[in-house]
Scaffold this motif. Structure first.
Motif, PDB file in Angstrom:
ATOM      1  N   UNK A  20      -0.827 -25.389 -32.468  1.00 46.54           N
ATOM      2  CA  UNK A  20      -0.504 -23.993 -32.741  1.00 46.54           C
ATOM      3  C   UNK A  20      -1.745 -23.179 -33.072  1.00 46.54           C
ATOM      4  N   UNK A  21      -2.640 -23.769 -33.885  1.00 42.00           N
ATOM      5  CA  UNK A  21      -3.897 -23.085 -34.227  1.00 42.00           C
ATOM      6  C   UNK A  21      -4.728 -22.879 -32.965  1.00 42.00           C
ATOM      7  N   UNK A  22      -4.799 -23.907 -32.138  1.00 46.47           N
ATOM      8  CA  UNK A  22      -5.557 -23.806 -30.880  1.00 46.47           C
ATOM      9  C   UNK A  22      -5.015 -22.678 -30.004  1.00 46.47           C
ATOM     10  N   UNK A  64      -9.901 -23.361 -29.495  1.00 40.18           N
ATOM     11  CA  UNK A  64      -9.128 -22.197 -29.048  1.00 40.18           C
ATOM     12  C   UNK A  64     -10.009 -20.984 -28.794  1.00 40.18           C
ATOM     13  N   UNK A  65     -10.978 -20.759 -29.692  1.00 41.59           N
ATOM     14  CA  UNK A  65     -11.901 -19.626 -29.519  1.00 41.59           C
ATOM     15  C   UNK A  65     -12.692 -19.761 -28.225  1.00 41.59           C
ATOM     16  N   UNK A  66     -13.141 -20.972 -27.935  1.00 39.66           N
ATOM     17  CA  UNK A  66     -13.916 -21.200 -26.713  1.00 39.66           C
ATOM     18  C   UNK A  66     -13.038 -21.028 -25.475  1.00 39.66           C
ATOM     19  N   UNK A 141     -22.155 -20.551 -24.075  1.00 41.27           N
ATOM     20  CA  UNK A 141     -21.313 -21.497 -24.824  1.00 41.27           C
ATOM     21  C   UNK A 141     -21.898 -21.785 -26.203  1.00 41.27           C
ATOM     22  N   UNK A 142     -23.208 -21.999 -26.259  1.00 39.35           N
ATOM     23  CA  UNK A 142     -23.861 -22.328 -27.526  1.00 39.35           C
ATOM     24  C   UNK A 142     -23.709 -21.220 -28.551  1.00 39.35           C
ATOM     25  N   UNK A 143     -24.023 -19.988 -28.157  1.00 39.43           N
ATOM     26  CA  UNK A 143     -23.997 -18.878 -29.113  1.00 39.43           C
ATOM     27  C   UNK A 143     -22.588 -18.384 -29.406  1.00 39.43           C
ATOM     28  N   UNK A 144     -21.686 -18.553 -28.450  1.00 36.27           N
ATOM     29  CA  UNK A 144     -20.278 -18.243 -28.713  1.00 36.27           C
ATOM     30  C   UNK A 144     -19.720 -19.215 -29.739  1.00 36.27           C
ATOM     31  N   UNK A 145     -19.996 -20.498 -29.554  1.00 35.51           N
ATOM     32  CA  UNK A 145     -19.520 -21.523 -30.484  1.00 35.51           C
ATOM     33  C   UNK A 145     -20.109 -21.320 -31.875  1.00 35.51           C
ATOM     34  N   UNK A 146     -21.382 -20.961 -31.941  1.00 36.63           N
ATOM     35  CA  UNK A 146     -22.046 -20.743 -33.230  1.00 36.63           C
ATOM     36  C   UNK A 146     -21.401 -19.569 -33.974  1.00 36.63           C
ATOM     37  N   UNK A 147     -21.245 -18.439 -33.290  1.00 36.67           N
ATOM     38  CA  UNK A 147     -20.641 -17.263 -33.927  1.00 36.67           C
ATOM     39  C   UNK A 147     -19.185 -17.492 -34.301  1.00 36.67           C
ATOM     40  N   UNK A 148     -18.420 -18.071 -33.379  1.00 39.81           N
ATOM     41  CA  UNK A 148     -17.000 -18.326 -33.629  1.00 39.81           C
ATOM     42  C   UNK A 148     -16.821 -19.336 -34.754  1.00 39.81           C
ATOM     43  N   UNK A 149     -17.693 -20.343 -34.794  1.00 40.20           N
ATOM     44  CA  UNK A 149     -17.612 -21.377 -35.827  1.00 40.20           C
ATOM     45  C   UNK A 149     -17.874 -20.816 -37.215  1.00 40.20           C
ATOM     46  N   UNK A 150     -18.875 -19.947 -37.339  1.00 41.29           N
ATOM     47  CA  UNK A 150     -19.197 -19.334 -38.638  1.00 41.29           C
ATOM     48  C   UNK A 150     -18.028 -18.490 -39.128  1.00 41.29           C
ATOM     49  N   UNK A 151     -17.472 -17.656 -38.237  1.00 40.60           N
ATOM     50  CA  UNK A 151     -16.365 -16.785 -38.624  1.00 40.60           C
ATOM     51  C   UNK A 151     -15.132 -17.606 -39.008  1.00 40.60           C
ATOM     52  N   UNK A 152     -14.834 -18.651 -38.242  1.00 34.90           N
ATOM     53  CA  UNK A 152     -13.685 -19.509 -38.540  1.00 34.90           C
ATOM     54  C   UNK A 152     -13.860 -20.200 -39.891  1.00 34.90           C
TER      55      UNK A 152
END
Length: 200
Positions: A20-22, A64-66, A141-152
């Protein structure tokens, strides 16, 4: 009204657990303006009660963000340029503008993507110009994951420590958002200064 519907949706999807989170984070990261805080703050609260694992929440949220970001990226990559080439002239977008956009994202796509993922309202959309500009997929992918990971992580921790207090959440979320925006302005200023000194 929208928040009530969103809360009902979250309650329904949370019965699906990490899937569900995904799914919700996939929606949040694509075209639909679905607020990530109504997904991840409750998830963090459930983790504080021992009902969920922070590691699995983060993995599901990041996955999910990716997925949502890739949806926007590849749609823009495959369809966007064709549409702009055909109809862009009506919006003063020509081939020269596309070349300039490609050049910009080759030079500054990493910082633009990272900062964009941390700015509410822009985080869902930054993947579109990246796809239009055919930004390098590994860098994207790298910078999207980094930004999304910090916010999450910020939202999950907020739910973990004060998930029961809605007033505190609202207050802290505003403060955190302002703090993040200030840090991003400083980061962007430093980056511009660094680029200027690098040219000199």
């Amino acid at each position: 009204m929208i928040r009530e519907l969103a809360a009902d949706l979250v309650e329904l999807i949370f019965e699906w657990g990490y899937l569900g989170i995904f799914l919700l984070m996939s929606i949040e990261s694509s075209f639909v303006p679905f607020p990530s805080e109504i997904v991840l703050i409750p998830a963090g609260y459930l983790a504080s009660k021992g009902d969920m694992s922070i590691g699995m929440i983060m993995l599901s949220a990041l996955g999910g963000s990716m997925a949502g970001a890739y949806t926007n990226y590849f749609l823009a990559l495959l369809l966007g340029r064709k549409i702009l080439r055909r109809y862009g002239k009506y919006f003063f977008i020509n081939e020269d503008a596309l070349v300039k956009m490609d050049t910009y994202f080759k030079k500054h796509g990493h910082i633009s993507t990272f900062i964009g993922r941390l700015v509410p309202g822009i985080r869902q959309l930054i993947s579109i110009p990246a796809g239009l500009a055919r930004m390098n997929l590994a860098v994207f992918s790298t910078y999207t994951a980094l930004g999304a990971g910090i916010w999450a992580l910020i939202l999950v921790m907020l739910g973990y420590f004060i998930g029961e207090n809605q007033e505190l959440i609202d207050s802290y979320l505003k403060q955190i958002t302002i703090a993040v925006l200030i840090v991003l302005v400083l980061l962007a200023s430093w980056y511009i200064y660094y680029q200027k000194t690098k040219r000199i």
